[in-house]
Design an enzyme around this catalytic site. Sequence first.
Site, PDB file in Angstrom:
ATOM      1  N   LYS A  91      -6.349  27.299  33.604  1.00 23.45           N
ATOM      2  CA  LYS A  91      -5.465  27.819  32.656  1.00 23.45           C
ATOM      3  C   LYS A  91      -6.064  29.398  32.318  1.00 23.45           C
ATOM      4  O   LYS A  91      -7.389  29.502  32.670  1.00 23.45           O
ATOM      5  CB  LYS A  91      -5.469  27.147  31.010  1.00 23.45           C
ATOM      6  CG  LYS A  91      -4.213  27.609  30.644  1.00 23.45           C
ATOM      7  CD  LYS A  91      -3.176  26.576  31.092  1.00 23.45           C
ATOM      8  CE  LYS A  91      -1.840  26.967  30.261  1.00 23.45           C
ATOM      9  NZ  LYS A  91      -0.773  25.993  30.303  1.00 23.45           N
ATOM     10  N   GLY A 191      10.758  24.677  18.231  1.00 25.74           N
ATOM     11  CA  GLY A 191      10.740  25.670  19.110  1.00 25.74           C
ATOM     12  C   GLY A 191      11.865  25.465  20.447  1.00 25.74           C
ATOM     13  O   GLY A 191      11.748  24.552  20.776  1.00 25.74           O
ATOM     14  N   VAL A 192      12.503  26.174  20.186  1.00 21.68           N
ATOM     15  CA  VAL A 192      13.781  26.221  21.358  1.00 21.68           C
ATOM     16  C   VAL A 192      13.807  27.368  22.315  1.00 21.68           C
ATOM     17  O   VAL A 192      14.807  28.138  22.348  1.00 21.68           O
ATOM     18  CB  VAL A 192      15.196  26.090  20.566  1.00 21.68           C
ATOM     19  CG1 VAL A 192      15.377  24.720  19.957  1.00 21.68           C
ATOM     20  CG2 VAL A 192      15.304  26.956  19.344  1.00 21.68           C
ATOM     21  N   GLY A 193      12.645  27.590  22.716  1.00 21.96           N
ATOM     22  CA  GLY A 193      12.358  28.529  24.019  1.00 21.96           C
ATOM     23  C   GLY A 193      12.994  27.932  25.178  1.00 21.96           C
ATOM     24  O   GLY A 193      13.820  27.212  25.342  1.00 21.96           O
ATOM     25  N   HIS A 194      12.149  28.091  26.289  1.00 16.85           N
ATOM     26  CA  HIS A 194      12.733  27.771  27.785  1.00 16.85           C
ATOM     27  C   HIS A 194      12.839  26.189  27.703  1.00 16.85           C
ATOM     28  O   HIS A 194      13.675  25.624  28.294  1.00 16.85           O
ATOM     29  CB  HIS A 194      11.686  28.205  28.725  1.00 16.85           C
ATOM     30  CG  HIS A 194      11.484  29.605  28.991  1.00 16.85           C
ATOM     31  ND1 HIS A 194      10.888  30.479  28.068  1.00 16.85           N
ATOM     32  CD2 HIS A 194      12.241  30.290  29.689  1.00 16.85           C
ATOM     33  CE1 HIS A 194      11.086  31.853  28.795  1.00 16.85           C
ATOM     34  NE2 HIS A 194      12.022  31.734  29.529  1.00 16.85           N
ATOM     35  N   VAL A 195      11.731  25.536  27.215  1.00 23.53           N
ATOM     36  CA  VAL A 195      11.720  23.997  27.210  1.00 23.53           C
ATOM     37  C   VAL A 195      12.477  23.403  26.385  1.00 23.53           C
ATOM     38  O   VAL A 195      13.351  22.712  26.355  1.00 23.53           O
ATOM     39  CB  VAL A 195      10.168  23.478  27.225  1.00 23.53           C
ATOM     40  CG1 VAL A 195      10.294  21.721  27.485  1.00 23.53           C
ATOM     41  CG2 VAL A 195       9.198  24.141  28.383  1.00 23.53           C
TER      42      VAL A 195
HETATM   43  P1  NAD Z   1       8.636  29.595  25.080  1.00 24.02           P
HETATM   44  O1  NAD Z   1       7.878  30.782  24.626  1.00 24.02           O
HETATM   45  O2  NAD Z   1       9.794  29.620  25.928  1.00 24.02           O
HETATM   46  O3  NAD Z   1       9.269  29.072  23.795  1.00 24.02           O
HETATM   47  C1  NAD Z   1       8.524  28.568  22.692  1.00 24.02           C
HETATM   48  C2  NAD Z   1       9.286  28.817  21.601  1.00 24.02           C
HETATM   49  O4  NAD Z   1       8.596  28.532  20.471  1.00 24.02           O
HETATM   50  C3  NAD Z   1       9.777  30.374  21.313  1.00 24.02           C
HETATM   51  O5  NAD Z   1      11.146  30.127  20.889  1.00 24.02           O
HETATM   52  C4  NAD Z   1       9.042  30.800  19.696  1.00 24.02           C
HETATM   53  O6  NAD Z   1       9.704  31.675  19.103  1.00 24.02           O
HETATM   54  C5  NAD Z   1       8.916  29.513  19.259  1.00 24.02           C
HETATM   55  N1  NAD Z   1       7.758  29.463  18.194  1.00 24.02           N
HETATM   56  C6  NAD Z   1       6.576  29.747  18.329  1.00 24.02           C
HETATM   57  N2  NAD Z   1       5.707  29.581  17.285  1.00 24.02           N
HETATM   58  C7  NAD Z   1       6.657  28.652  16.303  1.00 24.02           C
HETATM   59  C8  NAD Z   1       6.533  28.140  15.132  1.00 24.02           C
HETATM   60  N3  NAD Z   1       5.311  28.200  14.460  1.00 24.02           N
HETATM   61  N4  NAD Z   1       7.505  27.486  14.667  1.00 24.02           N
HETATM   62  C9  NAD Z   1       8.651  27.197  15.448  1.00 24.02           C
HETATM   63  N5  NAD Z   1       8.807  28.030  16.645  1.00 24.02           N
HETATM   64  C10 NAD Z   1       7.925  28.812  17.164  1.00 24.02           C
HETATM   65  O7  NAD Z   1       7.792  28.699  25.610  1.00 24.02           O
HETATM   66  P2  NAD Z   1       8.049  27.343  26.630  1.00 24.02           P
HETATM   67  O8  NAD Z   1       7.826  27.690  28.081  1.00 24.02           O
HETATM   68  O9  NAD Z   1       9.375  26.746  26.091  1.00 24.02           O
HETATM   69  O10 NAD Z   1       7.124  26.203  26.121  1.00 24.02           O
HETATM   70  C11 NAD Z   1       6.761  25.604  24.783  1.00 24.02           C
HETATM   71  C12 NAD Z   1       5.753  24.732  24.731  1.00 24.02           C
HETATM   72  O11 NAD Z   1       5.576  23.751  25.838  1.00 24.02           O
HETATM   73  C13 NAD Z   1       4.336  25.440  24.890  1.00 24.02           C
HETATM   74  O12 NAD Z   1       3.423  25.092  24.082  1.00 24.02           O
HETATM   75  C14 NAD Z   1       4.033  25.270  26.431  1.00 24.02           C
HETATM   76  O13 NAD Z   1       2.281  25.475  26.376  1.00 24.02           O
HETATM   77  C15 NAD Z   1       4.432  23.802  26.494  1.00 24.02           C
HETATM   78  N6  NAD Z   1       4.635  23.621  28.174  1.00 24.02           N
HETATM   79  C16 NAD Z   1       5.679  24.235  28.706  1.00 24.02           C
HETATM   80  C17 NAD Z   1       5.836  24.168  30.094  1.00 24.02           C
HETATM   81  C18 NAD Z   1       6.928  24.735  30.720  1.00 24.02           C
HETATM   82  O14 NAD Z   1       7.234  24.318  31.921  1.00 24.02           O
HETATM   83  N7  NAD Z   1       7.257  25.948  30.306  1.00 24.02           N
HETATM   84  C19 NAD Z   1       5.255  23.142  30.758  1.00 24.02           C
HETATM   85  C20 NAD Z   1       4.256  22.254  29.787  1.00 24.02           C
HETATM   86  C21 NAD Z   1       4.123  22.627  28.443  1.00 24.02           C
END
Ligand code: NAD
Length: 360
Positions: A91, A191-195
């Site tokens: 990582k 957390g309603v980002g990408h995933v």
């Molecule tokens: P992202 O940055 O698109 O979304 C994360 C969301 O969480 C954002 O909208 C952010 O504003 C919100 N957030 C941050 N801190 C917060 C808090 N304290 N309370 C509420 N919301 C909060 O990230 P992602 O790609 O959706 O990934 C989300 C998680 O999943 C991460 O921990 C990442 O490591 C893990 N993950 C992602 C992937 C992937 O394919 N993207 C794969 C495996 C694991």
Amino acid sequence: MSSHVTQIKSENSFLEIMKVMGHEQLVFCQDKKTGLKAIIAIHNTKLGPALGGTRMWDYSSEEEAVIDVLRLSRGMSFKAAITGLELGGGKAVIIGDAKTQKTPELMQRFGKFVDTLNGNYITAEDVGMNEKDMEYVRLATKHVTGIPEKLGGSGDPSPVTAYGVYMGMKACAMHKWGSDSLKGKKIVVQGVGHVGESLVAHLNDEGAEIFINDINLEQVTLICKKYNVNSIQSSEMFDFDMDIYSPCALGATLNPISIEKLKCSIICGAANNQLEDENRDSLLIANKAIIFAPDFLVNAGGLINVYSEIKKFSREEALSQTRKIYNTTLDILRKSQVENITSYAAALKIANQRLLSNNK
Ligand code: NAD
């Protein structure tokens, strides 16, 4: 963070911490011109090259960034091992604000550092990164995945990650309630980002009662407009009466304070390193009879998707491999019951068996 790591953090050197956690390499990268400050951690390359995304985050200290990258890379080794991939765990983190400090030059310079590792570490996107960033990295190294489909890559891994979490959640429901239907279940997605958004789409299709929480209020408004969901405040989240808590933001949201409050039956989400302290917190959760889906197992869909880029298989095949998370989750929950150990310990046991065996 596992308890032994917490304890040695303040008094031991990073080399000592690496020894205890089993890391092979820790690389500090800095470039004055672009302002790049990055750290790459390679945990274990026994099963293959160390693959893991790059996170850009405004860490409050260098120590915080190092501990994060060490924990995340270790989790990647377990994720690859339990999913049966020929990959090791690695990582990278870039210290800085992704919104204001990320430039194409900085990303390209980071790519040059990745290139110096000759493929021992392969990068991809993580929090604070997107496909475009990987395009810049690709200008300096071929050891990058998660690039856009139009450039021959596998595209955004997040929908595949979300699908795996959804499969894991259904398996937990089957184990707990004897049916994997999530219809009408009260689910909090933090957390309603990408995933998180992709997961909400699946849950919405199935008719779950969804509640969302995010520190990005614009994103909350957007998701509330797109799907049939309600929002809840951070302050009320852990006291909320829910069936399932799905942590999809950052790690360490499960600690003695939050666990004591939690009133759910299942915890299943995408965030890496959800337990602040692996041993202590997995036990606290088990003592409350809450089913915990180990994060490194259920969020492996994204890794399977970027693996497809290296092994040249389609997104359909990646989704089909990700579907197997359902059965693996069920196996682990049963193993945990039979052996009277936590689900986290059961998952670690299986991952470690593969890492310690001579078979790829
Ligand atoms: P992202 O940055 O698109 O979304 C994360 C969301 O969480 C954002 O909208 C952010 O504003 C919100 N957030 C941050 N801190 C917060 C808090 N304290 N309370 C509420 N919301 C909060 O990230 P992602 O790609 O959706 O990934 C989300 C998680 O999943 C991460 O921990 C990442 O490591 C893990 N993950 C992602 C992937 C992937 O394919 N993207 C794969 C495996 C694991």
